[in-house]
Scaffold this active site. Structure first.
Site, short mmCIF file in Angstrom:
data_model
loop_
_atom_site.label_atom_id
_atom_site.label_comp_id
_atom_site.label_asym_id
_atom_site.label_seq_id
_atom_site.Cartn_x
_atom_site.Cartn_y
_atom_site.Cartn_z
N ILE A 156 23.31 47.22 25.27
CA ILE A 156 22.39 48.57 25.23
C ILE A 156 21.70 48.50 26.93
O ILE A 156 21.40 49.14 27.27
CB ILE A 156 20.33 48.23 24.94
CG1 ILE A 156 20.83 46.33 25.16
CG2 ILE A 156 20.58 47.97 23.16
CD1 ILE A 156 18.28 46.00 24.83
N GLY A 157 22.80 47.63 27.63
CA GLY A 157 23.13 48.48 28.92
C GLY A 157 24.16 47.88 30.14
O GLY A 157 24.18 46.62 29.23
N GLY A 169 25.04 47.34 33.57
CA GLY A 169 25.26 46.78 34.85
C GLY A 169 26.53 46.91 35.86
O GLY A 169 27.13 46.45 34.99
N GLY A 170 26.07 46.35 37.43
CA GLY A 170 27.40 45.95 38.01
C GLY A 170 28.01 44.43 37.56
O GLY A 170 29.49 44.13 37.37
N VAL A 217 23.24 44.23 28.53
CA VAL A 217 22.24 43.25 28.17
C VAL A 217 22.59 43.76 26.88
O VAL A 217 23.44 44.79 26.13
CB VAL A 217 20.93 43.97 28.55
CG1 VAL A 217 20.13 43.62 28.10
CG2 VAL A 217 21.09 44.36 30.37
N LYS A 243 21.49 38.55 27.99
CA LYS A 243 22.11 39.37 29.32
C LYS A 243 22.86 38.41 29.48
O LYS A 243 23.03 37.03 30.13
CB LYS A 243 21.07 39.63 30.42
CG LYS A 243 21.74 39.57 32.15
CD LYS A 243 20.32 39.78 33.35
CE LYS A 243 20.95 39.68 34.81
NZ LYS A 243 20.32 39.76 35.79
N ASP A 265 14.72 43.25 45.26
CA ASP A 265 15.41 44.57 44.34
C ASP A 265 14.43 45.42 43.66
O ASP A 265 14.34 45.57 42.53
CB ASP A 265 16.63 43.90 44.05
CG ASP A 265 17.83 45.37 43.50
OD1 ASP A 265 16.92 46.43 43.53
OD2 ASP A 265 18.49 44.97 42.60
#
Length: 596
Positions: free
Chosen positions: A327-328, A330-331, A335, A349, A449
Site C-alpha cells: 500500500i506504500g 518509500g526510498g 508498507v 513496513k 523528518d
C-alpha cells in the site's frame, strides 16, 4: 543582491556602496569578516533590506545607520559586533524588523528605539547590554512578533509602559538581573503566546489573568520570590490557616497518599497474577498446538506477543510479501496491509532487500526506529507492535492507519473530507506529539523528518506521527552533531550550514506542516513571500493561507486558523533561538481554543 549561504569569504566590500539603486543586500550565512563599511550607510539610501547575519563581522555599528531612511529590515545577528547600539537607529522610521542578537554589544539600550514606530520584531538577546529597559519601548505599539532582550545584564524594574504592547505575541526578558515585581499592566498583553521572565531577581505576584495562569512554571523559574496561581509557585495569600482547615488538609493529604498507594499495590498484585496466568496459558498452548496460529486474542498486546507465530502469519497473509498487498513505497521500505488469521489488521513496513554495503545502514534505521518507538506511548504517535530482523525479511509491525498519509489526502479530491475543524485537530495532534517527545521523554527525542508524508490518519482522522528511522535522542552532555536528515522543503534553514541537532529543527518543520494543512499544499511560495516581507501585515492575511477547495470557515474556526497561522510563522523564524518550543506551541493551541 542576495548572496546568502554561498560560503563566501573575505571582508565586506566598500564597492557595494557604489550601487546606489540597490534595495536589498543579503549576505547572511557566509564567512565575511571585517567591519561594516560606512559607505553602505552613506550611499545606499534606497536600501530596504540589509541582512549580514551569521558571519564574522566585527567592529561597531556605524552611527550613519540612521541615514537609511527607507530601511525596513536590519539583521546583524550572530556576528562579533561590539560597541553600543547607535542612537541614530531611532531615525529608521520605516524599520519593521530589527535583529542584533548574538553579538558583543554593550552599554544601554538607546531610548531612541521607541521612535521606530513601525517595528514588529525586536531581538537584542545574547549580548552584554546593561542599564534598565527603556520605557519608550512601550510606545512601539506595533511590536507584535517578538520582543527579546534575554541573556544580557539588564537591571532595574520592568517598566509598566511595556504593558501597552497589546499586540505582542512573544516576550523574552529572561537571564538578566531585573528586580521588583511584574507590572500589573502585563495583564493587558492579551495577544501573548509565550513569555519568559526566568532567571532574574523578580518578586511579588503574577498578574491575576487567565493567560498568566496558563503559562508554564518555566516561564518564571529562578527568580527571587514570585507567587501566583501556577503549580510550583507559592500562593500569594498569607492568610493563616485555622485549626479546622488544617485538620481537613491533613485528612485530605492522608487520602491523597494512602489511597493511591493501596491502588498501586492492588494493581501490582493483579499484574503479577496476570503474568503468571498468561505464561502458564502460553506454555500450555505451546504443548497442545506448537504450530497453531489461530487464537482470538490480540497477538500484539504487551503480555502475549509471540513473534515467531506472528512472523509465520505475516508471511502467509502477504503471500511472501506479494505486491498485491503493498500500500506504500518509500526510498528504503515498502508498507503492506496485513490481515492476520484472527481478523486483526496491521501495517507491516518491510525494509527493501539491500546490497551488502547498504545492509549496515538499514539495520541502523530499523534499530533506531525500534528504540525510539519502544520509549514512547502517545495518542498521536503510531504504535509499534513488534519487529523482525532476519537475513531474509526485516520488518516492523504497526497499528494500521485506515486513511493513510496526510500528504496523499491533501493531494487528492479527498482533501475536501478534511474540514477546517479536522485540520485544526490534526495540527494540534502533531504539536502535542512533538511536545511529548521533546519535553516528556528522557532523553528528549528529535524526529528530524516531520512532513505530511510522515503524518498518518486513522479512521477518525486522528493524526499520528510516524517514521522514526532518522529520529535522534538528544543528549544534554553531547554536541549532538549528526548527518543531515529530513525532507526537502521542511528542513530548517540552519541545517545548510550546521548539522547540530536541536528540537528547534522539529519546530521549523512543524511550522511548514501547519501552513500546509491550512493551505492544502506545500507552502513553498508562501514561505518565500513571508520571509521576504519580514512579517508584513499585508503579506500574512489569513485568506491567502487557506485551502480554496473548502468553504470559508465560520467566525469561531477563523480565530483558531488565525492562531495556527501566527504560530506557524513564529516557528518559521530564521533564528532558531526565537522559535517557540513545542511545549509553548502546544499550550498556545490549547489556550487559544479555550478562549473562543
Amino acid at each position: 543582491m542576495d548572496l546568502s549561504y554561498n560560503q563566501l569569504g573575505g571582508r565586506l566590500s566598500r564597492q557595494w556602496g557604489q550601487s546606489r539603486n540597490l534595495t536589498l543586500l543579503k549576505i547572511s550565512g557566509n564567512n565575511i569578516s571585517g567591519e561594516i563599511p560606512k559607505e553602505i550607510f552613506l550611499e545606499l539610501n534606497k536600501l530596504v533590506v540589509l541582512d549580514l547575519s551569521s558571519n564574522q563581522i566585527s567592529g561597531e555599528i556605524p552611527g550613519e545607520i540612521g541615514r537609511l531612511s527607507r530601511l525596513a529590515t536590519l539583521s546583524l545577528r550572530n556576528n562579533m559586533i561590539s560597541g553600543g547600539i547607535p542612537t541614530g537607529i531611532g531615525g529608521l522610521s520605516d524599520l519593521g524588523y530589527l535583529d542584533l542578537s548574538m553579538n558583543m554589544l554593550r552599554g544601554p539600550i538607546p531610548s531612541q528605539i521607541g521612535d521606530c514606530i513601525r517595528l514588529q520584531f525586536l531581538s537584542l538577546g545574547k549580548n552584554s547590554l546593561n542599564g534598565s529597559i527603556p520605557p519608550q519601548i512601550g510606545n512601539v505599539v506595533s511590536l507584535r512578533t517578538l520582543l527579546d532582550l534575554s541573556f544580557n545584564s539588564l537591571t532595574g524594574e520592568i517598566s509598566p509602559q511595556l504593558g501597552k504592547l497589546s499586540s505582542l505575541e512573544n516576550l523574552n526578558l529572561s537571564h538578566n538581573s531585573l528586580s521588583g515585581s511584574i507590572p500589573n499592566s502585563f495583564g493587558d498583553l492579551g495577544s501573548l503566546f509565550a513569555i519568559n521572565l526566568s532567571y532574574n531577581n523578580l518578586d511579588g505576584p503574577l498578574p491575576n489573568t487567565m493567560a498568566f495562569r496558563s503559562f508554564p512554571l518555566e516561564s518564571f523559574a529562578n527568580n527571587k520570590d514570585l507567587c501566583g496561581e501556577i503549580r510550583g509557585l507559592r500562593p500569594c495569600s498569607n492568610t493563616s490557616v485555622t485549626k479546622t482547615s488544617s485538620q481537613k488538609r491533613d485528612r485530605s493529604l492522608l487520602v491523597v497518599i494512602v489511597v493511591p498507594s493501596l491502588v498501586s499495590l492492588l494493581f501490582f498484585i493483579f499484574s503479577v497474577a496476570c503474568v503468571v496466568a498468561l505464561n502458564r496459558r502460553r506454555h500450555q498452548r505451546g504443548k497442545e498446538a506448537p504450530e497453531s496460529t489461530s487464537n482470538s486474542e490480540n497477538r500484539f498486546s504487551v503480555w502475549n506477543f509471540d513473534g515467531r507465530l506472528v512472523y509465520v502469519d505475516i508471511i502467509k497473509a502477504t503471500e511472501d510479501f506479494s505486491d498485491d498487498y503493498c500500500i506504500g513505497v518509500g526510498g528504503s521500505a515498502r508498507v503492506y496491509k496485513v490481515t492476520l488469521p484472527q481478523g486483526q489488521v496491521v501495517a507491516v513496513k518491510r525494509l527493501n532487500p539491500t546490497t551488502e554495503s547498504m545492509e549496515i545502514e538499514d539495520c541502523k534505521l530499523l534499530k533506531n526506529e525500534v528504540k525510539a518507538l519502544t520509549e514512547i506511548r502517545h495518542r498521536n504517535i503510531v504504535k509499534l507492535y513488534g519487529f523482525c530482523y532476519h537475513e531474509r525479511h526485516s520488518f516492523l509491525v504497526y497499528e494500521f492507519m485506515e486513511r493513510g498519509s496526510l500528504e496523499s489526502i491533501l493531494r487528492s479530491d479527498k482533501a475536501k473530507e478534511l474540514d477546517w475543524l479536522t485540520r485544526v485537530e490534526i495540527v494540534k495532534g502533531v504539536a502535542h506529539a512533538l511536545c511529548y517527545m521533546h519535553h516528556s521523554c528522557m532523553p528528549s527525542i528529535i524526529h528530524r523528518d516531520i512532513s505530511s508524508k510522515n503524518i498518518l490518519l486513522n479512521a477518525e482522522m486522528v493524526a499520528h506521527v510516524a517514521d522514526f528511522g532518522t529520529a535522534r535522542f538528544l543528549k544534554p552532555d553531547s554536541s549532538n552533531w549528526t548527518q543531515v536528515a529530513g525532507t526537502y522543503g521542511y528542513m530548517a534553514p540552519e541545517l545548510s550550514y550546521t548539522v547540530a541537532v536541536t528540537e528547534k529543527c522539529d519546530a521549523y518543520s512543524f511550522g511548514v506542516l501547519a501552513l500546509e494543512v491550512l493551505k492544502g499544499s506545500h507552502p513553498t511560495e508562501l514561505i518565500s513571500e513571508l520571509c521576504n516581507s519580514m512579517f508584513d501585515d499585508q503579506a500574512i492575511q489569513l485568506e491567502n493561507m487557506l485551502d480554496p477547495r473548502l468553504a470559508p470557515p465560520t467566525m469561531h474556526i477563523t480565530h483558531e486558523l488565525a492562531s495556527i497561522a501566527k504560530l506557524a510563522l513564529w516557528c518559521l523564524c530564521g533564528n532558531p533561538h526565537t522559535r517557540p518550543t513545542m511545549k509553548s506551541a502546544s499550550q498556545v493551541l490549547e489556550r487559544k481554543a479555550g478562549d473562543h
